[in-house]
Scaffold this active site. Structure first.
Site, mmCIF file in Angstrom:
data_model
loop_
_atom_site.group_PDB
_atom_site.id
_atom_site.type_symbol
_atom_site.label_atom_id
_atom_site.label_comp_id
_atom_site.label_asym_id
_atom_site.label_seq_id
_atom_site.Cartn_x
_atom_site.Cartn_y
_atom_site.Cartn_z
ATOM 1 N N CYS A 133 0.818 -1.292 -0.027
ATOM 2 C CA CYS A 133 0.058 -0.160 -0.161
ATOM 3 C C CYS A 133 0.875 1.180 -0.067
ATOM 4 O O CYS A 133 0.349 2.265 -0.373
ATOM 5 C CB CYS A 133 -0.898 -0.037 1.245
ATOM 6 S SG CYS A 133 -1.857 -1.542 1.092
ATOM 7 N N HIS A 274 -3.910 7.104 2.293
ATOM 8 C CA HIS A 274 -4.070 5.827 1.832
ATOM 9 C C HIS A 274 -5.508 5.517 2.285
ATOM 10 O O HIS A 274 -5.860 5.705 3.582
ATOM 11 C CB HIS A 274 -2.925 4.738 2.440
ATOM 12 C CG HIS A 274 -3.591 3.428 2.010
ATOM 13 N ND1 HIS A 274 -3.906 3.008 0.742
ATOM 14 C CD2 HIS A 274 -3.463 2.238 2.697
ATOM 15 C CE1 HIS A 274 -4.176 1.586 0.826
ATOM 16 N NE2 HIS A 274 -3.824 1.145 2.198
ATOM 17 N N ASN A 304 -10.229 -0.627 -0.240
ATOM 18 C CA ASN A 304 -8.693 -0.309 -0.249
ATOM 19 C C ASN A 304 -8.070 -0.873 -1.488
ATOM 20 O O ASN A 304 -8.116 -2.128 -1.703
ATOM 21 C CB ASN A 304 -8.094 -1.272 0.974
ATOM 22 C CG ASN A 304 -6.687 -1.072 1.198
ATOM 23 O OD1 ASN A 304 -5.808 -0.661 0.272
ATOM 24 N ND2 ASN A 304 -6.167 -1.518 2.325
#
Ligand SMILES: CC(C)(COP(=O)(O)OP(=O)(O)OC[C@H]1O[C@@H](n2cnc3c(N)ncnc32)[C@H](O)[C@@H]1OP(=O)(O)O)[C@@H](O)C(=O)NCCC(=O)NCCS
Length: 347
Positions: A133, A274, A304
């Site tokens: 990520c 994020h 996500n």
């Protein structure tokens, strides 16, 4: 820029190069696959509920790539949009960096397929970067180094993930979280004013590698009928460990970066965090005392998307006019590795 040390306190502030930024973002682009998977769809697949998912994560729906679509297809679409907005023909790229943990194939890099699909020069170096990520923060940090050293004039950085193909769709603790998509930026040399990448900091802590891992499919446990039967080729996560580490490290790395640049949180126009979990974003927002309206989010619609998360959100808000030229944008991300980091960009 800081690539070492930790983010615990003022004693560890990294040395900052003086002077104007060396690189800047020339254009942004993104791509979301057309299929939407809602929480109601998931209710039919695992024992979960729309209200649980919304309350614990903030997610209502996510995108899923249709059969036949590849990671490099999504990356190429985002890249073409970024090149268009930068008004740069693909043959002018000197480097292609693709941040992904869901490559088309284990070998070669997804970046070489992207090179072909966007019509970049057949000699343009192209490689993948694996920082989960945090991949996009790592990617723009690498691009900045190439641009600052004069080794490149134009760098394409893509964050792309097709997590739907590595998620265990029978594990309710992970399958509700993730989505597919791609985001990209074209970076070029700064022009001597204050616009560009002011600074970035990247970190990793391998002691927590097992907290978020795809344990099979690599050399540790090569693909076999047994590996697949045990679903070791899918994401395994200790959710609460990741949650705590995310709040702590997203806050500390962002604060550390802002402090080390001699800036204040008030100077930041937009935070583009994020999109892992709305509760993580809210806790970081609270700790840093950012006004809520400054912290951007699209997790409700896309879930996500790992390394694609920041560049998708950035592109959406640039294109809808929220983020304007010269706005100061703080980005921060944490993911498997653990790897994390923050970047400050004057658009
Ligand atoms: C995964 C996450 C949403 C779980 O939320 P949580 O509040 O920590 O929930 P817990 O893991 O404590 O589980 C609480 C209960 O909900 C259950 N549960 C887990 N997922 C569920 C789901 N989708 N639907 C319904 N119940 C669920 C658990 O089984 C547990 O039940 P139990 O109390 O009977 O054992 C949260 O930990 C998280 O977001 N972590 C960070 C993950 C992340 O960001 N990963 C990517 C990093 S880039």
């Amino acid at each position: 820029m800081s690539h070492r040390g930790d983010s615990r306190g003022a004693d560890n502030l990294p040395a900052r190069p003086a002077g104007p930024p060396k690189s800047r973002i020339l254009g942004t682009g993104s791509f979301l696959p057309p299929l939407t998977r809602t929480n109601a769809d998931l209710e039919a697949m695992v024992e979960t509920s729309d209200s649980w998912i919304r309350e614990r994560t903030g997610i209502r729906e996510r995108r899923v790539a249709p059969p036949g679509m590849l990671t490099s297809d999504m990356a190429a679409e985002a890249a073409k949009a970024a090149l268009l907005s930068a008004d740069l023909p693909p043959h002018k790229l000197d480097l292609i960096v693709v941040a992904t943990i869901t490559p088309d194939v284990p070998m070669p890099a997804t970046a070489v397929f992207v090179q072909q699909k966007i019509g970049a020069a057949p000699t343009c170096p192209a490689f993948d970067l694996s920082a989960a990520c945090a991949g996009f923060i790592y990617g723009i940090t690498v691009a900045d180094k190439f641009l600052a050293s004069g080794a490149a004039e134009h760098v394409l950085v893509i964050g792309v993930e097709m997590l739907s193909r590595v998620v265990n769709w029978t594990d309710r603790s992970t399958c509700v979280l993730f989505g597919d998509g791609a985001g990209a930026v074209v970076m070029g040399r700064a022009t001597g004013d204050d616009r560009g990448l002011l600074g970035s900091s990247i970190y990793s802590d391998g002691s927590l590698a097992n907290s978020l891992i795809i344990p099979g499919g690599g050399t540790a446990a090569p693909l076999s009928t047994e590996t697949i039967a045990q679903r070791r080729n899918t994401i395994h996560m200790k959710g609460q460990d990741i949650f705590k580490a995310a709040v702590k490290n997203l806050y500390s790395s962002s604060q550390h970066l802002v402090d080390s640049m001699g800036l204040h949180n008030d100077d930041v126009d937009w935070v583009v965090p994020h999109q892992a979990n709305m509760r993580i974003i809210d806790q970081v927002t609270m700790r840093a005392n950012y006004p809520k309206g400054k912290v951007l989010s699209n997790i409700e619609r896309v879930g996500n998307t790992s390394s694609a998360s920041i560049p998708i959100l950035l592109d959406e808000r640039v294109k809808d006019g929220t983020i304007k030229p010269s706005d100061l944008v703080l980005m921060c991300a944490l993911g498997a590795g653990l790897s994390w980091g923050a970047a400050l960009v004057r658009m």
